[in-house]
Design a protein around this motif. Structure first.
Motif, mmCIF file in Angstrom:
data_model
loop_
_atom_site.group_PDB
_atom_site.id
_atom_site.type_symbol
_atom_site.label_atom_id
_atom_site.label_comp_id
_atom_site.label_asym_id
_atom_site.label_seq_id
_atom_site.Cartn_x
_atom_site.Cartn_y
_atom_site.Cartn_z
ATOM 1 N N HIS A 1 -6.747 7.233 -2.454
ATOM 2 C CA HIS A 1 -7.254 5.920 -2.016
ATOM 3 C C HIS A 1 -8.404 5.502 -2.918
ATOM 4 C CE1 HIS A 1 -5.396 6.803 2.100
ATOM 5 N NE2 HIS A 1 -4.793 5.719 1.642
ATOM 6 N N HIS B 202 1.659 4.362 -2.738
ATOM 7 C CA HIS B 202 1.553 5.813 -2.512
ATOM 8 C C HIS B 202 2.788 6.528 -3.048
ATOM 9 C CE1 HIS B 202 -2.212 6.151 -0.525
ATOM 10 N NE2 HIS B 202 -1.863 5.570 0.612
ATOM 11 N N HIS C 55 0.848 -1.207 0.000
ATOM 12 C CA HIS C 55 0.000 0.000 0.000
ATOM 13 C C HIS C 55 0.883 1.257 0.000
ATOM 14 C CE1 HIS C 55 -3.781 2.168 1.417
ATOM 15 N NE2 HIS C 55 -2.839 3.043 1.779
HETATM 16 ZN ZN LIG Z 1 -2.989 5.034 2.193
#
Ligand SMILES: [Zn+2]
Length: 246
Positions: free
Chosen positions: A188, A181, A177
């Motif tokens: 998101h 980013h 995750h």
């Molecule tokens: Zn996040």
């Protein structure tokens, strides 16, 4: 037919036929009990990994996770990125400055495909004054910037482990995750790996070894971001013009 003609030879044939039938049934049932196999799409994606689509993560394990659990988490994250056609290499780096000399690879210059992963225990996480619910955060980092950083708050993963979730697998997903980013920005999505806050079913899903995924669009952007980071300016023009595969 005279039953005597069956004799021992006939009985033997019948037993052989029964045994062969039983063996066929067992063989036909076996795949149902076999372990999980990669889906054809994952297999194709794995085959599509090129030496260019690779990330190297320098891992600073400040939380002191045992090496087997950490290796398991890295394997989970590697499998997620392999399914996108992106390879990952992991470099252990020292948690103490006194040990820096023992890790020469960690002192070398870093490029744009080299990321820094810091796994933080609570005392270090608290100093960052980040949201109490967050499992990690990543630096906003342009594609031309080397050594982009992602941080994981391991005490929060530890807390989830006390509720029965698998810490090693959750850490692997948190890493994926936060790497995402770094590569494609702070957005998101409503579901999957990039959901802003994983639900209990999400965490159960991860813990059971089932997968949360990136969306098709996120997958494409991630692979392209890695290729851009790896490319020379001339190659980047070719990527933009779709002349080399994404
Ligand atoms: Zn996040």
């Amino acid at each position: 037919m005279d039953s005597r003609l069956l004799g021992w030879g006939g009985r033997k044939w019948r037993w052989t036929a029964k045994f062969a039938l039983l063996a066929c049934l067992i063989l036909s049932l076996r795949p149902a009990f076999a372990g999980p196999r990669p889906s054809p799409s994952a297999k194709n994606a794995n085959q599509a990994i090129t030496s260019k689509a690779r990330l190297t993560l320098r891992v600073y394990n400040y939380a002191g996770i045992d090496s087997a659990s950490l290796a398991s988490s890295e394997k989970v994250a590697s499998a997620i990125f392999a399914s996108l056609g992106v390879g990952t290499d992991w470099v252990d780096c020292p948690a103490s400055r006194r040990k820096v000399r023992a890790y020469p690879t960690c002192n070398s210059d870093m490029g744009t495909t080299d990321l820094v992963l810091r796994i933080l225990p609570r005392p270090m996480a608290v100093k960052l004054h980040h949201s109490n619910d967050s499992l990690g955060f990543a630096q906003t980092c342009s594609e031309s910037e080397p050594a982009c950083e992602l941080n994981v708050f391991y005490d929060r993963i530890d807390e989830l482990a006390t509720k029965g979730y698998r810490a090693d697998r959750i850490l692997g997903y948190v890493i994926a995750h936060e790497v995402a980013h770094v590569l494609i920005g702070p957005a998101h999505s409503d579901e999957g790996i990039m959901r802003g806050e994983w639900t209990s079913p999400d965490l159960q899903h991860i813990s059971l070894g089932l997968s949360l995924n990136f969306s098709t669009d996120q997958s494409r952007k991630l692979r392209l971001a890695v290729l851009r980071r790896a490319a020379t300016p001339a190659q980047e023009d070719l990527i933009q013009a779709n002349l080399i595969p994404r």
